[in-house]
Design a protein around this motif. Structure first.
Motif, PDB file in Angstrom:
ATOM      1  N   ARG A  62       0.812  -1.215   0.000  1.00 40.03           N
ATOM      2  CA  ARG A  62       0.000   0.000   0.000  1.00 40.03           C
ATOM      3  C   ARG A  62       0.848   1.269   0.000  1.00 40.03           C
ATOM      4  N   ALA A  63       2.089   1.176   0.504  1.00 42.66           N
ATOM      5  CA  ALA A  63       2.956   2.344   0.596  1.00 42.66           C
ATOM      6  C   ALA A  63       4.382   1.884   0.859  1.00 42.66           C
ATOM      7  N   LEU A  64       5.341   2.789   0.645  1.00 37.75           N
ATOM      8  CA  LEU A  64       6.745   2.527   0.923  1.00 37.75           C
ATOM      9  C   LEU A  64       7.202   3.496   2.007  1.00 37.75           C
ATOM     10  N   ALA A  65       7.893   2.986   3.007  1.00 33.23           N
ATOM     11  CA  ALA A  65       8.295   3.840   4.123  1.00 33.23           C
ATOM     12  C   ALA A  65       9.672   3.440   4.627  1.00 33.23           C
ATOM     13  N   ALA A  66      10.445   4.445   5.053  1.00 30.51           N
ATOM     14  CA  ALA A  66      11.779   4.196   5.611  1.00 30.51           C
ATOM     15  C   ALA A  66      12.115   5.307   6.582  1.00 30.51           C
ATOM     16  N   ARG A  67      13.074   5.038   7.461  1.00 29.45           N
ATOM     17  CA  ARG A  67      13.625   6.039   8.378  1.00 29.45           C
ATOM     18  C   ARG A  67      15.134   5.979   8.261  1.00 29.45           C
ATOM     19  N   ASP A  68      15.783   7.154   8.222  1.00 35.28           N
ATOM     20  CA  ASP A  68      17.234   7.143   8.058  1.00 35.28           C
ATOM     21  C   ASP A  68      17.821   8.451   8.552  1.00 35.28           C
ATOM     22  N   CYS A  69      19.158   8.504   8.561  1.00 32.10           N
ATOM     23  CA  CYS A  69      19.887   9.676   9.035  1.00 32.10           C
ATOM     24  C   CYS A  69      20.443  10.475   7.857  1.00 32.10           C
ATOM     25  N   PRO A  70      20.667  11.765   8.041  1.00 33.68           N
ATOM     26  CA  PRO A  70      21.310  12.556   6.987  1.00 33.68           C
ATOM     27  C   PRO A  70      22.669  11.961   6.608  1.00 33.68           C
ATOM     28  N   GLY A  71      22.957  11.998   5.302  1.00 25.97           N
ATOM     29  CA  GLY A  71      24.223  11.482   4.810  1.00 25.97           C
ATOM     30  C   GLY A  71      24.239   9.988   4.579  1.00 25.97           C
ATOM     31  N   GLN A  72      23.089   9.328   4.671  1.00 27.98           N
ATOM     32  CA  GLN A  72      23.050   7.871   4.547  1.00 27.98           C
ATOM     33  C   GLN A  72      22.332   7.422   3.275  1.00 27.98           C
ATOM     34  N   TYR A  73      22.767   6.273   2.749  1.00 25.89           N
ATOM     35  CA  TYR A  73      22.064   5.575   1.672  1.00 25.89           C
ATOM     36  C   TYR A  73      21.157   4.518   2.299  1.00 25.89           C
ATOM     37  N   GLU A  94       5.385  -3.396 -20.716  1.00 28.55           N
ATOM     38  CA  GLU A  94       6.614  -2.674 -20.384  1.00 28.55           C
ATOM     39  C   GLU A  94       6.367  -1.889 -19.097  1.00 28.55           C
ATOM     40  N   PHE A  95       7.002  -2.326 -18.018  1.00 27.27           N
ATOM     41  CA  PHE A  95       6.801  -1.702 -16.713  1.00 27.27           C
ATOM     42  C   PHE A  95       7.941  -0.713 -16.437  1.00 27.27           C
ATOM     43  N   ALA A  96       7.581   0.479 -15.968  1.00 25.21           N
ATOM     44  CA  ALA A  96       8.573   1.492 -15.628  1.00 25.21           C
ATOM     45  C   ALA A  96       8.183   2.150 -14.310  1.00 25.21           C
ATOM     46  N   VAL A  97       9.189   2.467 -13.497  1.00 22.43           N
ATOM     47  CA  VAL A  97       8.972   3.081 -12.188  1.00 22.43           C
ATOM     48  C   VAL A  97       9.771   4.378 -12.120  1.00 22.43           C
ATOM     49  N   THR A  98       9.124   5.451 -11.671  1.00 21.28           N
ATOM     50  CA  THR A  98       9.791   6.725 -11.414  1.00 21.28           C
ATOM     51  C   THR A  98       9.397   7.204 -10.024  1.00 21.28           C
ATOM     52  N   VAL A  99      10.280   7.961  -9.404  1.00 26.63           N
ATOM     53  CA  VAL A  99      10.017   8.494  -8.068  1.00 26.63           C
ATOM     54  C   VAL A  99      10.038  10.013  -8.127  1.00 26.63           C
ATOM     55  N   GLN A 146       5.852  10.138  -4.229  1.00 32.84           N
ATOM     56  CA  GLN A 146       5.192   8.991  -4.857  1.00 32.84           C
ATOM     57  C   GLN A 146       6.169   8.206  -5.716  1.00 32.84           C
ATOM     58  N   ALA A 147       5.966   6.906  -5.753  1.00 26.86           N
ATOM     59  CA  ALA A 147       6.619   6.026  -6.722  1.00 26.86           C
ATOM     60  C   ALA A 147       5.563   5.669  -7.752  1.00 26.86           C
ATOM     61  N   ARG A 148       5.754   6.133  -8.975  1.00 27.66           N
ATOM     62  CA  ARG A 148       4.730   5.958 -10.009  1.00 27.66           C
ATOM     63  C   ARG A 148       5.076   4.769 -10.890  1.00 27.66           C
ATOM     64  N   ILE A 149       4.095   3.924 -11.115  1.00 27.80           N
ATOM     65  CA  ILE A 149       4.274   2.708 -11.907  1.00 27.80           C
ATOM     66  C   ILE A 149       3.481   2.868 -13.202  1.00 27.80           C
ATOM     67  N   ALA A 150       4.194   2.799 -14.326  1.00 27.96           N
ATOM     68  CA  ALA A 150       3.557   2.918 -15.632  1.00 27.96           C
ATOM     69  C   ALA A 150       3.696   1.599 -16.382  1.00 27.96           C
ATOM     70  N   LEU A 160      -0.486   3.194 -11.326  1.00 27.54           N
ATOM     71  CA  LEU A 160      -0.546   3.218  -9.863  1.00 27.54           C
ATOM     72  C   LEU A 160       0.503   4.185  -9.344  1.00 27.54           C
ATOM     73  N   ALA A 161       0.191   4.870  -8.253  1.00 32.21           N
ATOM     74  CA  ALA A 161       1.146   5.737  -7.569  1.00 32.21           C
ATOM     75  C   ALA A 161       1.209   5.308  -6.105  1.00 32.21           C
ATOM     76  N   LEU A 162       2.339   4.726  -5.703  1.00 29.30           N
ATOM     77  CA  LEU A 162       2.523   4.292  -4.322  1.00 29.30           C
ATOM     78  C   LEU A 162       3.041   5.463  -3.482  1.00 29.30           C
ATOM     79  N   PRO A 163       2.400   5.763  -2.353  1.00 35.51           N
ATOM     80  CA  PRO A 163       2.943   6.800  -1.468  1.00 35.51           C
ATOM     81  C   PRO A 163       4.319   6.384  -0.944  1.00 35.51           C
ATOM     82  N   VAL A 164       5.247   7.343  -0.901  1.00 34.97           N
ATOM     83  CA  VAL A 164       6.583   7.129  -0.349  1.00 34.97           C
ATOM     84  C   VAL A 164       6.757   8.076   0.825  1.00 34.97           C
ATOM     85  N   LYS A 165       7.156   7.529   1.967  1.00 34.95           N
ATOM     86  CA  LYS A 165       7.371   8.343   3.161  1.00 34.95           C
ATOM     87  C   LYS A 165       8.757   8.033   3.714  1.00 34.95           C
ATOM     88  N   LEU A 166       9.591   9.047   3.812  1.00 33.15           N
ATOM     89  CA  LEU A 166      10.951   8.891   4.319  1.00 33.15           C
ATOM     90  C   LEU A 166      11.156   9.866   5.470  1.00 33.15           C
TER      91      LEU A 166
END
Length: 237
Positions: free
Chosen positions: A12-23, A37-42, A115-119, A126-132
């Motif tokens: 339903r959504a993508l979520a992460a927690r992280d610190c500045p300067g981190q991958y 043909e599936f494509a994803v953009t953020v 959002q992460a958009r799926i075409a 579809l547009a998945l909510p992204v929360k960081l």
């Protein structure tokens, strides 16, 4: 890739927690009801008081699966992350996508959303909510050498490849690394030959003031590959 998703698997959504300067990474998969043909953009991620994490900080890659046969049993596994653009997915197959994000060093603390958009075949489906969430502190560099052993080769022409490998390791959290420096067949070291490798190491920006160096010559190589059988071991490290 041939897994049949259940209703409970739906993302339903993508979520992460992280610190500045981190991958970090976010991942999900699509289940193709029909070939396409599936494509994803953020999108940019909007944060507190107008702060933003730009879309260019979100690298989208696709997972390549390979078939592996071991002891007569075949299995399909995810092996590589590839930057390929749209990926053709067959009907009734699953395709995993991988988003590597980078939180800027100066990112303000708070929640960033986008959002992460799926075409499919060029049309957004579809547009998945992204929360960081960015924490209000940075991680302290560990007081230990963190590195991966790798054989970088020792030909003069390998310097640029070695530099890219070192930068990649630094971007993935390593604070030191190893170098196999050029040594002649007779075990001689040339300052002119090794200096470019040390320069490449320094330019990678490792935090620790150490470099682990592997040196090989005819004597050690021949002894390691034809050990003394009476020693009862391949190599007494």
């Amino acid at each position: 890739p041939d897994y049949v998703p259940l209703a409970a698997d739906r993302c339903r959504a993508l979520a992460a927690r992280d610190c500045p300067g981190q991958y970090g990474s976010l991942t999900f998969a699509v289940a193709a009801l029909k070939q396409g043909e599936f494509a994803v953009t953020v999108s940019d991620l909007a944060g507190p008081q107008g702060a933003r994490i730009p879309a260019q900080n979100m690298q989208v890659r696709t997972v390549r699966y390979v078939k592996v046969v071991e002891k007569g049993n075949a299995t399909t596994i995810p092996l590589l992350l590839e930057t390929t653009g749209p990926r053709r997915v067959a009907a009734k197959r699953v395709q995993q996508f991988w988003i590597t994000y980078w939180v800027p060093d100066d990112a303000a603390a708070g929640v960033y959303e986008g959002q992460a958009r799926i075409a499919v075949d060029g049309a957004e489906q579809l547009a998945l909510p992204v929360k960081l969430e960015a924490y209000p502190f940075k991680l302290t560099e560990p007081d230990a050498n963190l590195y991966l052993y790798f054989n970088n080769g020792n030909a003069p022409g390998d310097v640029e490849t070695v530099r890219k490998q070192l930068v990649d390791m630094r971007c993935h959290g390593m604070n030191a690394s190893t170098l196999v420096l050029p040594v002649s067949r007779d075990g001689e070291m040339s300052r002119e030959a090794i200096a470019p490798f040390l320069d490449a190491y320094k330019s990678a920006g490792f935090a620790r003031r150490h470099v682990h160096v592997g040196l090989w010559n005819r004597i050690t190589a021949e002894w390691l590959n034809a050990p003394d059988k009476t020693a009862g071991m391949y190599c007494p490290w």
